[in-house]
Design an enzyme around this catalytic site. Structure first.
Site, PDB file in Angstrom:
ATOM      1  N   LYS A 172      47.305  44.674  29.732  1.00 34.55           N
ATOM      2  CA  LYS A 172      48.637  44.656  30.563  1.00 34.55           C
ATOM      3  C   LYS A 172      49.663  45.024  29.516  1.00 34.55           C
ATOM      4  O   LYS A 172      49.846  46.109  29.030  1.00 34.55           O
ATOM      5  CB  LYS A 172      49.026  42.966  30.706  1.00 34.55           C
ATOM      6  CG  LYS A 172      48.003  42.566  31.847  1.00 34.55           C
ATOM      7  CD  LYS A 172      48.154  41.172  32.235  1.00 34.55           C
ATOM      8  CE  LYS A 172      47.258  40.376  31.354  1.00 34.55           C
ATOM      9  NZ  LYS A 172      46.875  38.795  31.843  1.00 34.55           N
ATOM     10  N   ASP A 208      42.903  32.815  32.389  1.00 35.10           N
ATOM     11  CA  ASP A 208      43.560  32.250  33.470  1.00 35.10           C
ATOM     12  C   ASP A 208      42.764  32.075  34.615  1.00 35.10           C
ATOM     13  O   ASP A 208      43.005  31.200  35.757  1.00 35.10           O
ATOM     14  CB  ASP A 208      44.939  33.127  33.973  1.00 35.10           C
ATOM     15  CG  ASP A 208      44.705  34.569  33.752  1.00 35.10           C
ATOM     16  OD1 ASP A 208      43.609  34.867  33.687  1.00 35.10           O
ATOM     17  OD2 ASP A 208      45.423  35.313  34.242  1.00 35.10           O
TER      18      ASP A 208
END
Ligand code: BGC
Length: 469
Positions: A172, A208
């Protein structure tokens, strides 16, 4: 214009049939054929097999990583916990109180992570995290006591135990030197211990998706699969330990949450047969090139750029907007949110949002241009949803549960209007007869981390009881 259902395949109808034919031909590589879908299925199954094998004949692009979480919340969770959530441009510190397995209090603060922390030396990043925790503890009057903490670190990790997570690679918008190959818990602890005002024990580090699965199980005991469809994209599921060859003899537990890290699916080239020049352009301009192939096909960080690259080709070829490219050469000029806005226009039979998006990038347009703009948003979204639904179908078939609740979090799932309805339709087609439901697990990465810390405590108590008997 008439409203179109989000589950129907995007269709292009223009006033100029010759233009329609040319645009469709140019965009055809983005439409997955039945054969390609079948091949994606086969390749994913094979990559899973290799990722779980003890001696794979080649390296899988799927990490299939141990999370060291063999159990889900059981209703005995009690007490106060802290949780951290790092993965995007906002870092969160969360305080929760649990009473008999339910959340009774929750406090959250957000801290912007500036790019110099996301790209600068790792030590600075972890010191920044410790500063934020200290600010939170002070502001919320939580000082003077020890906290057990769950740390959601949304990057690929190799875990050695529930509280050791070695970073495999950044993804990311992060790329801090000095962290790959290091234990993120140790780096966090070092930063915490440098300060004298924090008394924190890091009990668990987790991805996550893992937090989302734990949170999903808190909401519904039948949850066995979780995914993040947001800036990045990944999934985890509950696997039988006896099917994980590479762990044989190392684990006594019967089941374990496995972090697939499917964002990296195809990094070894196995998905190149669906890669288009636009995907290559998106990859070339990304922070970490030649990595996270699958994620770059549709995740929130990239979908807007993919869209922009396609419009750039169409305008340059003179198939759109009178051949003028406006601001389309600017990386980031169209966001994934804009793609979602265009899609909602399509489903309402409107053109207003679409016009605004094209105006923002300085494109003059007529009605045919607006229809092309909507068609492009439709086919790239349709392709992404097909890919993620194919994988979901495979996992549902593999787990063979009577019913599987799939916990999902992330901005794409929450805000892109095609995701949920089309996933429901396609998963039913790809895994016929399997009972499932898609459930938004809001804040899996926050509350899920607190639950993981509580599970870690429980596992520790069980272990010490077994050892003393
Ligand atoms: C990371 C995963 C994470 C996903 C969703 C990916 O870029 O590698 O670990 O689960 O993003 O946040």
């Amino acid at each position: 214009m008439t409203a179109v259902s989000p589950t129907t395949r995007p269709k292009l109808t223009l006033s100029n049939p010759e233009l329609e034919r040319k645009v469709m031909e140019c965009l055809s590589p983005l439409v997955l054929t039945e054969d390609q879908q079948q091949k994606v299925r086969e390749v994913f199954l094979d990559e899973m097999r290799l990722g779980l094998a003890a001696n794979p004949e080649r390296t899988s692009s799927l990490l299939m990583e141990n999370t060291f979480i063999p159990e889900l919340p059981d209703g005995t969770e009690n007490g106060e916990y802290l949780a951290l959530d790092l993965g995007g441009t906002h870092f969160r510190v969360i305080y929760v109180r649990m009473k008999n397995g339910r959340f009774s209090e929750e406090v959250v603060d957000y801290f912007h992570v500036p790019s110099e922390k996301r790209l600068g030396p790792g030590q600075d990043l972890f010191e920044f995290l410790a500063d934020c925790i200290a600010e939170f503890v002070q502001k919320r009057n939580l000082g003077g006591r020890n906290f057990q903490l769950g740390f959601t670190f949304s990057f690929p990790m190799t875990q050695k135990s529930l509280d050791v997570g070695i970073l495999v690679s950044w993804t990311k918008s992060f790329n801090c030197p000095g962290v790959v190959g290091e234990d993120a818990v140790k780096m966090l602890n070092d930063a915490i211990h440098k300060r004298k005002d924090l008394d924190i024990t890091v009990k668990a580090i987790l991805n996550d998706t893992t937090g989302t699965l734990v949170m999903g199980a808190y909401m519904d005991k039948r949850c066995a699969l979780a995914m993040i469809l947001g800036t990045g994209c990944n999934g985890c599921y509950i696997e039988k330990v006896e099917r994980i060859e590479k762990w044989l003899g190392k684990h006594l537990e019967s089941e374990m949450i496995v972090d697939i890290e499917w964002g990296a699916f195809g990094d070894n080239g196995v998905l190149d047969f669906i890669k288009t020049d636009w995907d290559r352009a998106v990859d070339d301009q990304s922070l970490l090139v030649h990595s996270y192939t699958f994620e770059k096909y549709f995740a929130g960080k990239y979908l807007g750029d993919l869209y922009r690259e396609i419009l750039l080709t169409l305008t340059k070829k003179g198939l759109m907007c009178g051949g003028k490219i406006g601001n389309l050469h600017t990386h980031g000029a169209i966001t994934t949110t804009s793609v979602s806005r265009i899609e909602s226009d399509t489903f309402k039979g409107l053109l207003e949002e679409t016009k605004m998006v094209l105006n923002d990038v300085k494109l003059n347009h007529d009605d045919d241009d607006l229809h092309i703009a909507q068609y492009v948003a439709g086919i790239i979204s349709y392709r992404g949803i097909t890919l993620v639904s194919l994988i979901t179908g495979i996992l549902l078939e593999r787990m063979q549960r009577n019913h599987c609740t799939v916990a999902i979090d992330g901005s794409l799932f929450k805000h892109h209007p095609r995701f949920r309805p089309l996933m429901e339709k396609l998963i039913s087609e790809f895994a016929p007869g399997r009972s499932f439901d898609l459930r938004l697990a809001h804040d899996g990465s926050g509350k899920g981390a607190a639950l993981a810390a509580a599970i870690a405590e429980r596992l520790e108590q069980k272990r010490s009881l077994t050892n003393s008997n």
